[in-house]
Design an enzyme around this catalytic site. Structure first.
Site, PDB file in Angstrom:
ATOM      1  N   ASP A  54       0.981  -1.301  -0.411  1.00  0.00           N
ATOM      2  CA  ASP A  54       0.259   0.095  -0.153  1.00  0.00           C
ATOM      3  C   ASP A  54       0.462   1.033   0.189  1.00  0.00           C
ATOM      4  O   ASP A  54       0.945   2.318  -0.195  1.00  0.00           O
ATOM      5  CB  ASP A  54      -0.904   0.285   1.460  1.00  0.00           C
ATOM      6  CG  ASP A  54      -2.167  -1.188   0.994  1.00  0.00           C
ATOM      7  OD1 ASP A  54      -2.531  -1.575  -0.182  1.00  0.00           O
ATOM      8  OD2 ASP A  54      -2.297  -1.568   1.976  1.00  0.00           O
ATOM      9  N   ASN A 127      -4.760   8.573   2.251  1.00  0.00           N
ATOM     10  CA  ASN A 127      -6.042   8.048   3.289  1.00  0.00           C
ATOM     11  C   ASN A 127      -6.520   9.116   4.261  1.00  0.00           C
ATOM     12  O   ASN A 127      -7.124   8.996   4.575  1.00  0.00           O
ATOM     13  CB  ASN A 127      -4.288   6.771   3.610  1.00  0.00           C
ATOM     14  CG  ASN A 127      -4.286   5.988   3.454  1.00  0.00           C
ATOM     15  OD1 ASN A 127      -5.258   5.262   3.079  1.00  0.00           O
ATOM     16  ND2 ASN A 127      -3.164   5.257   4.176  1.00  0.00           N
ATOM     17  N   ASP A 156      -2.330  14.707  21.778  1.00  0.00           N
ATOM     18  CA  ASP A 156      -1.956  14.130  20.695  1.00  0.00           C
ATOM     19  C   ASP A 156      -1.825  15.309  19.257  1.00  0.00           C
ATOM     20  O   ASP A 156      -0.946  15.210  18.967  1.00  0.00           O
ATOM     21  CB  ASP A 156      -1.387  13.104  19.984  1.00  0.00           C
ATOM     22  CG  ASP A 156      -0.700  12.407  21.182  1.00  0.00           C
ATOM     23  OD1 ASP A 156      -0.258  12.910  21.954  1.00  0.00           O
ATOM     24  OD2 ASP A 156      -0.345  10.993  21.339  1.00  0.00           O
ATOM     25  N   ALA A 191      -5.436  10.161  20.889  1.00  0.00           N
ATOM     26  CA  ALA A 191      -4.908  10.660  22.365  1.00  0.00           C
ATOM     27  C   ALA A 191      -5.422  11.554  23.226  1.00  0.00           C
ATOM     28  O   ALA A 191      -4.687  12.681  23.616  1.00  0.00           O
ATOM     29  CB  ALA A 191      -3.607  10.025  22.842  1.00  0.00           C
TER      30      ALA A 191
HETATM   31  P1  NAP Z   1       3.651   1.914   7.051  1.00  0.00           P
HETATM   32  O1  NAP Z   1       3.758   2.019   8.178  1.00  0.00           O
HETATM   33  O2  NAP Z   1       4.193   0.468   6.351  1.00  0.00           O
HETATM   34  O3  NAP Z   1       2.233   1.641   6.849  1.00  0.00           O
HETATM   35  C1  NAP Z   1       1.238   0.781   7.964  1.00  0.00           C
HETATM   36  C2  NAP Z   1      -0.132  -0.252   7.750  1.00  0.00           C
HETATM   37  O4  NAP Z   1      -0.965   0.449   6.613  1.00  0.00           O
HETATM   38  C3  NAP Z   1       0.712  -0.991   6.480  1.00  0.00           C
HETATM   39  O5  NAP Z   1       0.910  -2.316   6.223  1.00  0.00           O
HETATM   40  C4  NAP Z   1       0.249  -0.177   5.455  1.00  0.00           C
HETATM   41  O6  NAP Z   1       0.399  -1.257   4.002  1.00  0.00           O
HETATM   42  C5  NAP Z   1      -0.736  -0.181   5.833  1.00  0.00           C
HETATM   43  N1  NAP Z   1      -2.534   0.382   5.145  1.00  0.00           N
HETATM   44  C6  NAP Z   1      -2.121   1.876   4.103  1.00  0.00           C
HETATM   45  N2  NAP Z   1      -3.002   2.617   3.770  1.00  0.00           N
HETATM   46  C7  NAP Z   1      -4.551   1.379   3.877  1.00  0.00           C
HETATM   47  C8  NAP Z   1      -5.253   1.665   3.971  1.00  0.00           C
HETATM   48  N3  NAP Z   1      -5.715   1.985   3.475  1.00  0.00           N
HETATM   49  N4  NAP Z   1      -6.376   0.990   4.406  1.00  0.00           N
HETATM   50  C9  NAP Z   1      -5.586  -0.441   5.455  1.00  0.00           C
HETATM   51  N5  NAP Z   1      -4.535  -0.324   5.415  1.00  0.00           N
HETATM   52  C10 NAP Z   1      -3.406   0.137   5.039  1.00  0.00           C
HETATM   53  O7  NAP Z   1       3.376   2.753   5.807  1.00  0.00           O
HETATM   54  P2  NAP Z   1       3.285   3.361   4.196  1.00  0.00           P
HETATM   55  O8  NAP Z   1       3.173   1.465   3.359  1.00  0.00           O
HETATM   56  O9  NAP Z   1       3.881   3.974   3.599  1.00  0.00           O
HETATM   57  O10 NAP Z   1       1.512   3.305   4.611  1.00  0.00           O
HETATM   58  C11 NAP Z   1       1.213   4.955   4.850  1.00  0.00           C
HETATM   59  C12 NAP Z   1       0.373   4.566   5.654  1.00  0.00           C
HETATM   60  O11 NAP Z   1       0.508   4.097   7.105  1.00  0.00           O
HETATM   61  C13 NAP Z   1      -0.205   5.959   6.653  1.00  0.00           C
HETATM   62  O12 NAP Z   1      -1.235   6.501   5.560  1.00  0.00           O
HETATM   63  C14 NAP Z   1      -1.557   5.357   7.741  1.00  0.00           C
HETATM   64  O13 NAP Z   1      -2.222   5.442   7.188  1.00  0.00           O
HETATM   65  C15 NAP Z   1      -0.791   4.531   8.266  1.00  0.00           C
HETATM   66  N6  NAP Z   1      -0.080   4.046   9.383  1.00  0.00           N
HETATM   67  C16 NAP Z   1      -0.972   3.721  10.512  1.00  0.00           C
HETATM   68  C17 NAP Z   1      -0.217   4.075  11.950  1.00  0.00           C
HETATM   69  C18 NAP Z   1      -1.110   2.813  12.364  1.00  0.00           C
HETATM   70  O14 NAP Z   1      -1.869   1.613  12.486  1.00  0.00           O
HETATM   71  N7  NAP Z   1      -0.740   3.216  13.957  1.00  0.00           N
HETATM   72  C19 NAP Z   1       0.520   4.608  12.162  1.00  0.00           C
HETATM   73  C20 NAP Z   1       1.543   5.229  10.571  1.00  0.00           C
HETATM   74  C21 NAP Z   1       0.885   5.622   9.363  1.00  0.00           C
HETATM   75  P3  NAP Z   1       1.379  -1.830   3.009  1.00  0.00           P
HETATM   76  O15 NAP Z   1       1.397  -3.352   4.336  1.00  0.00           O
HETATM   77  O16 NAP Z   1       0.693  -3.225   2.446  1.00  0.00           O
HETATM   78  O17 NAP Z   1       2.591  -1.273   2.702  1.00  0.00           O
END
Ligand code: NAP
Ligand code: MN
Length: 270
Positions: A54, A127, A156, A191
């Site tokens: 993603d 997103n 936060d 938070a």
């Molecule tokens: P990453 O840190 O690898 O992403 C975290 C996870 O989010 C990965 O498993 C990614 O899938 C998944 N993801 C991304 N878009 C998604 C969606 N629309 N629905 C479900 N899961 C999704 O960073 P990245 O791959 O560059 O992705 C950026 C996204 O990470 C940001 O947009 C944010 O939503 C998310 N993120 C999540 C957290 C958290 O959950 N605590 C914290 C920071 C950022 P893949 O494994 O296929 O890459």
């Protein structure tokens, strides 16, 4: 020989060995089927195929500035929520693509105008956009919907998610999973402090797509807030206002005809 329309395909891959290998096999198969492959962005391409997770899908849209060209992903990442195909489905995909056996899912994009006293910078996201305090400080944000004041948030930060972003960071924060056929934005607290000192909503709120979410940061200690769009951090000084709206731009995601959002949710989350 003249090049037929809908035959130019731009293949993008991340640097992982599996992605490179998948992309090599994919290009070979496409060429054998008479497609013309480009490795650099070409506004005349008919399709972008993005090999990775993603994160690669999000990077592709950001680095080509949200092109109108449809995109389909081959998942070599961890989750692959946007990534429609598995590496073993390449032949099936080519067969169906040639027959026109697919749908285009339009993804609503989120837009933020980040304004200082003198100018505004536009930030786009697929997103979500999060607004957090610099150096992990508590942040105080006055939030209005259109011109109606809602609350002073302390905590936060806050996250504003699109429907298709609702399954990402938003979900980890306890936000709701939204069916992407619904046109709305979700504001999820990160938070939130809810004490006699500060009163903030502790759950998400969901607003219609035509609402302008206006944020006025209140600076107590540090003159900076951090804006994170799809995981990429931007730091600006002296922000006086952030206006978040649903963009008129759409990303076009190519999906196989049997695509079903809730099946994808079950498959990836349960
Ligand atoms: P990453 O840190 O690898 O992403 C975290 C996870 O989010 C990965 O498993 C990614 O899938 C998944 N993801 C991304 N878009 C998604 C969606 N629309 N629905 C479900 N899961 C999704 O960073 P990245 O791959 O560059 O992705 C950026 C996204 O990470 C940001 O947009 C944010 O939503 C998310 N993120 C999540 C957290 C958290 O959950 N605590 C914290 C920071 C950022 P893949 O494994 O296929 O890459
Ligand atoms: Mn990732």
């Amino acid at each position: 020989m003249s090049m037929h329309k809908a035959r130019v395909i731009h293949v993008v891959s991340n640097d992982k060995p599996l992605s490179r290998e998948t992309s090599r096999i994919l290009k070979h198969k496409l060429e054998n089927n008479g497609f013309y492959i480009v490795d650099d962005f070409d506004p005349k391409a008919d399709l972008i195929i993005c090999v990775g997770g993603d994160g690669s899908f999000l990077n592709t849209l950001h680095s080509y500035n949200f092109p109108e060209i449809p995109v389909i992903g081959v998942n070599t990442g961890h989750l692959g929520f946007f990534q429609e195909l598995s590496p073993y489905q390449l032949d099936e995909f080519i067969f169906k693509y040639e027959k026109g056996d697919y749908i285009i899912q339009e993804l609503q994009l989120l837009e933020a105008a980040v304004c200082t006293r003198t100018s505004c910078i536009e930030v786009m996201a697929v997103n979500e956009i999060t607004i957090k305090g610099y150096l992990s400080r508590t942040i105080h944000l006055n939030i209005s919907l259109n011109d109606s004041f809602l609350e002073k948030f302390s905590g936060d930060g806050i996250l504003v998610a699109t429907p298709s972003g609702s399954t990402a960071y938003n979900y980890s924060l306890g936000g709701s999973i939204i069916d992407p056929t619904l046109n709305l934005l979700q504001i999820t607290p990160i938070a939130p402090i809810n004490t006699t000192a500060y009163r903030s909503f502790t759950s998400s709120f969901i607003v219609p797509e035509d609402v302008v979410i206006k944020i006025h940061p209140e600076y107590s200690f540090e003159n900076s807030v951090v804006i994170v769009a799809d995981g990429t951090e931007h730091k600006y000084r002296e922000i006086v206002e952030i206006n978040l709206t649903m963009s008129k731009m759409r990303a076009k995601l190519l999906r196989l005809k049997n695509y079903d959002f809730w099946n994808k949710v079950k498959e990836k989350f349960l």
